[in-house]
Design a protein around this motif. Structure first.
Motif, PDB file in Angstrom:
ATOM      1  N   GLY A  54    -142.566 -59.704 -84.476  1.00  0.00           N
ATOM      2  CA  GLY A  54    -142.425 -60.903 -83.847  1.00  0.00           C
ATOM      3  C   GLY A  54    -142.176 -61.992 -84.894  1.00  0.00           C
ATOM      4  O   GLY A  54    -142.012 -61.667 -86.052  1.00  0.00           O
ATOM      5  N   GLY A  55    -142.361 -63.253 -84.539  1.00  0.00           N
ATOM      6  CA  GLY A  55    -142.345 -64.393 -85.349  1.00  0.00           C
ATOM      7  C   GLY A  55    -140.795 -64.842 -85.606  1.00  0.00           C
ATOM      8  O   GLY A  55    -140.109 -64.856 -84.654  1.00  0.00           O
ATOM      9  N   MET A  56    -140.495 -65.154 -86.910  1.00  0.00           N
ATOM     10  CA  MET A  56    -139.304 -65.706 -87.280  1.00  0.00           C
ATOM     11  C   MET A  56    -138.678 -65.252 -88.570  1.00  0.00           C
ATOM     12  O   MET A  56    -137.539 -65.608 -88.859  1.00  0.00           O
ATOM     13  CB  MET A  56    -139.366 -67.187 -87.297  1.00  0.00           C
ATOM     14  CG  MET A  56    -139.682 -67.979 -86.017  1.00  0.00           C
ATOM     15  SD  MET A  56    -140.005 -69.914 -86.525  1.00  0.00           S
ATOM     16  CE  MET A  56    -140.121 -70.390 -84.804  1.00  0.00           C
ATOM     17  N   MET A  63    -130.390 -58.878 -86.693  1.00  0.00           N
ATOM     18  CA  MET A  63    -130.763 -59.130 -88.180  1.00  0.00           C
ATOM     19  C   MET A  63    -131.120 -57.816 -88.583  1.00  0.00           C
ATOM     20  O   MET A  63    -130.787 -57.068 -89.971  1.00  0.00           O
ATOM     21  CB  MET A  63    -131.641 -60.061 -88.722  1.00  0.00           C
ATOM     22  CG  MET A  63    -131.999 -60.474 -90.168  1.00  0.00           C
ATOM     23  SD  MET A  63    -132.687 -61.753 -90.662  1.00  0.00           S
ATOM     24  CE  MET A  63    -131.160 -63.104 -90.426  1.00  0.00           C
ATOM     25  N   LEU A  64    -132.100 -56.884 -87.975  1.00  0.00           N
ATOM     26  CA  LEU A  64    -132.547 -55.796 -88.711  1.00  0.00           C
ATOM     27  C   LEU A  64    -131.194 -54.665 -88.753  1.00  0.00           C
ATOM     28  O   LEU A  64    -130.966 -53.883 -89.672  1.00  0.00           O
ATOM     29  CB  LEU A  64    -133.475 -55.134 -87.861  1.00  0.00           C
ATOM     30  CG  LEU A  64    -134.815 -55.817 -88.151  1.00  0.00           C
ATOM     31  CD1 LEU A  64    -135.875 -55.140 -86.948  1.00  0.00           C
ATOM     32  CD2 LEU A  64    -135.433 -55.687 -89.406  1.00  0.00           C
ATOM     33  N   ALA A  65    -130.438 -54.720 -87.524  1.00  0.00           N
ATOM     34  CA  ALA A  65    -129.107 -53.853 -87.714  1.00  0.00           C
ATOM     35  C   ALA A  65    -128.122 -54.301 -88.713  1.00  0.00           C
ATOM     36  O   ALA A  65    -127.524 -53.359 -89.380  1.00  0.00           O
ATOM     37  CB  ALA A  65    -128.734 -54.062 -86.183  1.00  0.00           C
ATOM     38  N   ALA A  66    -128.240 -55.691 -88.891  1.00  0.00           N
ATOM     39  CA  ALA A  66    -127.112 -55.929 -89.662  1.00  0.00           C
ATOM     40  C   ALA A  66    -127.519 -55.698 -91.215  1.00  0.00           C
ATOM     41  O   ALA A  66    -126.661 -55.211 -91.942  1.00  0.00           O
ATOM     42  CB  ALA A  66    -126.739 -57.410 -89.816  1.00  0.00           C
ATOM     43  N   ARG A  92    -132.572 -61.705 -81.502  1.00  0.00           N
ATOM     44  CA  ARG A  92    -131.822 -62.101 -82.837  1.00  0.00           C
ATOM     45  C   ARG A  92    -132.729 -61.418 -84.026  1.00  0.00           C
ATOM     46  O   ARG A  92    -131.894 -60.914 -85.046  1.00  0.00           O
ATOM     47  CB  ARG A  92    -132.119 -63.483 -83.104  1.00  0.00           C
ATOM     48  CG  ARG A  92    -131.301 -64.170 -82.039  1.00  0.00           C
ATOM     49  CD  ARG A  92    -131.573 -65.966 -82.037  1.00  0.00           C
ATOM     50  NE  ARG A  92    -131.048 -66.501 -81.345  1.00  0.00           N
ATOM     51  CZ  ARG A  92    -130.982 -67.844 -81.015  1.00  0.00           C
ATOM     52  NH1 ARG A  92    -131.831 -68.823 -81.816  1.00  0.00           N
ATOM     53  NH2 ARG A  92    -130.100 -68.338 -80.097  1.00  0.00           N
ATOM     54  N   ARG A  93    -133.881 -60.960 -83.836  1.00  0.00           N
ATOM     55  CA  ARG A  93    -134.534 -59.968 -85.090  1.00  0.00           C
ATOM     56  C   ARG A  93    -133.764 -58.742 -84.902  1.00  0.00           C
ATOM     57  O   ARG A  93    -133.638 -58.204 -85.930  1.00  0.00           O
ATOM     58  CB  ARG A  93    -136.008 -59.956 -84.682  1.00  0.00           C
ATOM     59  CG  ARG A  93    -136.768 -58.889 -85.547  1.00  0.00           C
ATOM     60  CD  ARG A  93    -137.872 -58.201 -84.876  1.00  0.00           C
ATOM     61  NE  ARG A  93    -137.486 -57.405 -83.601  1.00  0.00           N
ATOM     62  CZ  ARG A  93    -138.477 -56.935 -83.041  1.00  0.00           C
ATOM     63  NH1 ARG A  93    -139.351 -56.748 -83.142  1.00  0.00           N
ATOM     64  NH2 ARG A  93    -137.787 -56.314 -81.581  1.00  0.00           N
ATOM     65  N   ASP A  94    -133.517 -58.172 -83.975  1.00  0.00           N
ATOM     66  CA  ASP A  94    -132.981 -56.810 -83.686  1.00  0.00           C
ATOM     67  C   ASP A  94    -131.621 -56.967 -84.202  1.00  0.00           C
ATOM     68  O   ASP A  94    -131.111 -56.049 -85.103  1.00  0.00           O
ATOM     69  CB  ASP A  94    -132.599 -56.463 -82.334  1.00  0.00           C
ATOM     70  CG  ASP A  94    -134.118 -56.113 -81.778  1.00  0.00           C
ATOM     71  OD1 ASP A  94    -135.244 -55.860 -82.359  1.00  0.00           O
ATOM     72  OD2 ASP A  94    -134.175 -56.138 -80.518  1.00  0.00           O
ATOM     73  N   ASN A  97    -127.560 -67.369 -83.858  1.00  0.00           N
ATOM     74  CA  ASN A  97    -127.366 -66.515 -82.665  1.00  0.00           C
ATOM     75  C   ASN A  97    -126.914 -65.287 -83.328  1.00  0.00           C
ATOM     76  O   ASN A  97    -126.594 -64.923 -84.369  1.00  0.00           O
ATOM     77  CB  ASN A  97    -126.062 -66.800 -81.843  1.00  0.00           C
ATOM     78  CG  ASN A  97    -124.883 -67.321 -82.510  1.00  0.00           C
ATOM     79  OD1 ASN A  97    -124.452 -66.623 -83.459  1.00  0.00           O
ATOM     80  ND2 ASN A  97    -124.374 -68.355 -82.019  1.00  0.00           N
ATOM     81  N   GLU A  98    -126.679 -64.021 -82.463  1.00  0.00           N
ATOM     82  CA  GLU A  98    -126.488 -62.873 -83.065  1.00  0.00           C
ATOM     83  C   GLU A  98    -125.003 -62.590 -83.733  1.00  0.00           C
ATOM     84  O   GLU A  98    -125.068 -61.972 -84.690  1.00  0.00           O
ATOM     85  CB  GLU A  98    -126.489 -61.833 -81.756  1.00  0.00           C
ATOM     86  CG  GLU A  98    -128.051 -61.448 -81.290  1.00  0.00           C
ATOM     87  CD  GLU A  98    -128.009 -62.424 -80.189  1.00  0.00           C
ATOM     88  OE1 GLU A  98    -128.756 -61.885 -79.016  1.00  0.00           O
ATOM     89  OE2 GLU A  98    -127.815 -63.571 -80.220  1.00  0.00           O
ATOM     90  N   ALA A  99    -123.880 -63.344 -83.275  1.00  0.00           N
ATOM     91  CA  ALA A  99    -123.044 -63.299 -83.941  1.00  0.00           C
ATOM     92  C   ALA A  99    -122.926 -63.831 -85.619  1.00  0.00           C
ATOM     93  O   ALA A  99    -122.290 -63.242 -86.461  1.00  0.00           O
ATOM     94  CB  ALA A  99    -121.621 -64.030 -83.132  1.00  0.00           C
ATOM     95  N   THR A 100    -123.596 -64.983 -85.444  1.00  0.00           N
ATOM     96  CA  THR A 100    -123.862 -65.614 -87.028  1.00  0.00           C
ATOM     97  C   THR A 100    -124.603 -64.754 -87.852  1.00  0.00           C
ATOM     98  O   THR A 100    -124.427 -64.662 -88.967  1.00  0.00           O
ATOM     99  CB  THR A 100    -124.530 -67.121 -86.632  1.00  0.00           C
ATOM    100  OG1 THR A 100    -123.831 -67.999 -85.920  1.00  0.00           O
ATOM    101  CG2 THR A 100    -124.821 -67.737 -87.770  1.00  0.00           C
TER     102      THR A 100
END
Length: 404
Positions: free
Chosen positions: A332-334, A313-316, A309-311, A385-388
């Motif tokens: 790491g983390g949130m 968000m960074l890509a988005a 999910r971090r990946d 999730n990744e789609a969201t």
């Protein structure tokens, strides 16, 4: 009678959490939220807890699980935590551990223990707003503590004295900090330790996200580094380590802990007795059983899911956010911390994001002790999730582009 006229002066320093207030707005249909830094409930080890509570309520154990208990906490849980801490390089016994109702309670107790009105707390700029809320009631002043930008020790001491007190502690979250997601290097941790030693101040090490490392090499906790320096004698350590199961097993059970030299623990036990006597016994028993059964395997799952999910968000962010906006890249983390152009306001951007695109985040200003940082915001990726994440960041990107 207007009882508010009888409130203590400290009440004026207690403010509502912006995050808690924001959460009230998130029930609208179609709203996507990156606001609350909360675990994904779909990942809770619910079956294991159901079994643990059933066992705790069995005839053989209910007399203990439903009864009053010692203020220090359930001994088997403290023993498990002593073993856990040893794996982090912290050699301690159950007598060095106090179970708290979440690490938030630990922060409140430590503020009460150390701060007199006018004393100074060194904190990050920005820092965890829950820590500011906990400390504010004890009427401190704040000074800036930021890795690589620390002021000379003499400046800290002189400024604190001029304000009518002294520096009592440095508060920091070394791993994947809330709100920035940043991690301190070993050298930066040692620098903080040396600063605290020079000031004869305590260190409050908030390790809420310690276990959520996705990549990169782990760095020892400050308490472990201090033990390395003093030959492993915890009784002479100034660092107080605050941990929690909220980000790994369950936030709703409110089970946290702190590790410190016994004089600190003993004083905090007196506060615990005066506050709530002890944290709920049955919650401690259930948490202990679940931790013994599956802690390591469960944390591995969290790392895998949250890392993806971090990946995402960074890509988005890379795909949808315009030039002139920067963000952290946490290991790491949130959280991911976003810095907007200086002319922009995170609070104003939130109003537009909520009304036009139904996407939520936390404006960054609340994380600053001096209410600066108006052009910053915090995004959390843990409960989407990744789609969201892809859709929500696309919405946020549109709002930022229009504001720019």
């Amino acid at each position: 009678m207007a009882l508010s006229a009888q409130f203590a002066s400290r009440i004026g320093r207690m403010k509502a959490s912006e995050i808690r207030e924001l959460l009230k707005l998130l029930d609208q249909p179609g709203m996507l939220s990156f606001a609350g830094g909360i675990p994904d409930p779909a990942l809770f080890p619910a079956d294991a807890f159901a079994e643990a509570f059933q066992n705790a309520l069995s005839p053989a154990h209910q007399a203990q699980s439903l009864q009053y208990s010692v203020s220090e906490g359930y001994l088997p849980l403290r023993e498990w935590l002593a073993t856990y801490m040893s794996k982090l390089g912290v050699s301690c016994g159950p007598e060095h551990i106090l179970i708290t109702s979440g690490s938030q309670q630990a922060l409140d107790y430590l503020g009460k223990l150390f701060l007199s009105p006018g004393d100074t707390a060194l904190v990050g700029w920005p820092t965890y707003l829950g820590a500011l809320a906990a400390f504010n009631a004890y009427e401190p002043r704040y000074d800036r503590l930021r890795a690589g930008e620390n002021q000379p020790t003499a400046h800290y001491a002189e400024a604190a004295k001029a304000a009518g007190g002294r520096v009592k502690f440095a508060y920091l979250s070394p791993d994947f900090a809330n709100p920035t997601g940043e991690t301190m290097t070993r050298a930066e941790r040692l620098q903080v330790l040396e600063t605290a030693e020079a000031l004869d101040a305590a260190i409050i090490e908030d390790a809420a996200y310690q276990d959520l490392r996705f990549d990169g090499a782990a760095v020892p906790p400050i308490l472990a580094l201090e033990l390395e320096r003093n030959g492993g004698y915890i009784e002479s350590c100034r660092t107080i380590y605050c941990g929690t199961f909220s980000k790994t097993l369950s936030p709703g059970l409110r089970v946290g802990w702190l590790v410190a030299a016994t004089p600190v623990v003993q004083q905090l036990v007196l506060m615990k007795q005066a506050s709530d006597l002890h944290s709920p016994t049955i919650n401690q028993i259930a948490t202990c059983q679940v931790a013994e059964q599956l802690f390591d395997a469960h944390v591995d799952t969290l790392r895998s899911v949250y890392g993806r999910r971090r990946d995402a968000m960074l890509a988005a962010l890379e795909a949808h956010v315009p030039e002139g906006v920067t963000w952290t890249k946490p290991e790491g983390g949130m959280f991911i911390w976003v810095t907007l152009p200086e002319v922009m306001s995170g609070a104003e951007l939130l109003e537009q994001a909520l009304s036009r695109e139904k996407v939520a985040f936390v404006p960054g200003q609340a994380f600053y002790a001096d209410a600066t940082g108006r052009n910053t915001l915090r995004l959390s990726f843990s409960n989407s999730n990744e789609a969201t994440i892809a859709e929500g960041v696309a919405r946020l990107g549109r709002v930022i582009r229009s504001a720019v």
